[in-house]
Design a protein around this motif. Sequence first.
Motif, short mmCIF file in Angstrom:
data_model
loop_
_atom_site.label_atom_id
_atom_site.label_comp_id
_atom_site.label_asym_id
_atom_site.label_seq_id
_atom_site.Cartn_x
_atom_site.Cartn_y
_atom_site.Cartn_z
N ARG A 26 -11.15 48.36 -43.65
CA ARG A 26 -10.72 49.82 -43.61
C ARG A 26 -9.78 50.01 -42.31
O ARG A 26 -9.85 50.79 -41.90
N GLN A 27 -10.89 49.40 -41.11
CA GLN A 27 -10.05 49.67 -40.34
C GLN A 27 -9.10 48.42 -39.45
O GLN A 27 -8.66 48.35 -38.61
N GLY A 28 -8.43 47.58 -40.80
CA GLY A 28 -7.72 47.39 -40.81
C GLY A 28 -7.59 45.63 -40.07
O GLY A 28 -6.57 45.03 -39.53
N ALA A 29 -8.60 45.31 -40.03
CA ALA A 29 -8.71 43.82 -40.21
C ALA A 29 -8.37 43.06 -41.41
O ALA A 29 -8.98 43.29 -42.05
N PHE A 30 -8.49 41.58 -41.32
CA PHE A 30 -8.04 41.33 -42.26
C PHE A 30 -9.55 40.40 -43.20
O PHE A 30 -10.47 39.06 -41.70
#
Length: 333
Positions: free
Chosen positions: A323-327
């Motif tokens: 949800r934070q945009g990290a893979f």
Amino acid sequence: MLGGRFPDPVVIRLPRGRTATFALALAELREDSARAGIVKDAGDDPDITNGALIVAETAWAAPGSGVVFAAGEGVGTVTRGGLSLAIGEPAINPAPRALIRDTLIDAAAEVGAPPPDVTVRIVIPGGDRLAEKTMNARLGITGGLSVLGTTGIVVPYSCSSWIHSIHRGIDVARAAGLDHVAAATGATSERAVQRLYSLPDHALIDMGDFVGGTLKYLRRHPIDRLTIAGGFAKLAKLGAGHLDLHSSRSRVDITWLAGVLCELGAEPATMEAARNATGAAEILSIAGNFRETLAGAIAGRAREVALATICGKTAVEVAIVDRQGAFLARIGG
């Protein structure tokens, strides 16, 4: 223009033979032109043009020109190849053009006149602002909205319209010669992949829940490389074989996910907690040190489903994004 009056309400024959009746909100007759408008009622459909005034202007054109179309205020212009219209054309799709042309010919015939030579200009006041909430800019349609439609009937929630936009996005990417597109389930995963690969906007496909519609169209219209990006829960559904990821049409299989943890060698207590979980996010949290391993396994299974659907004509990568945009995982590609 021929009879000196406006029928109100006006009855229109739709592309598949049905008729619809509209009350006029605007009627202006001038010496060599006329304007008529209706207020769009989208019913149950969450359409940004609900309540918008849609205006058709007709003006006499040169003899022999037939029916010519123009974009007025709020209607976009095509600036990229790959769509059903040539670059520079007003964004009035072929089916609405045919409907308008046939209606004008019928109206002329009713008063004994030949097929008319007219310019039809569609105007949607404020359409340029409304277009900012659509995918038009990404598709290469600038300056306003598109006049769409194949049947004249809107299906609530616009599933068909969304899939139509996915298909046109792929067409635009192919026409631009792109060899890599990214289809994302949401904005966070889309931004992550765009940053990773520095993809242009027209390489981004707003897939939403319609992974099946995306993959099946790419099977017939392949691009060299596809990245599918989304959150863990959505891609867990794909890994389990679901091609429609909407919550009303597929569910996360908690037992299946717990079984994947078992295959990965998780402790019995972890697997038992997973079996009693209420959702995919809780299972990911329960996984502990297996979190990234589990995400990788799910990405791999989702990729297998995608490759089986697309029939191997396109290289497929699956990326799971938090949800934070990290893979969390990236498999294939």
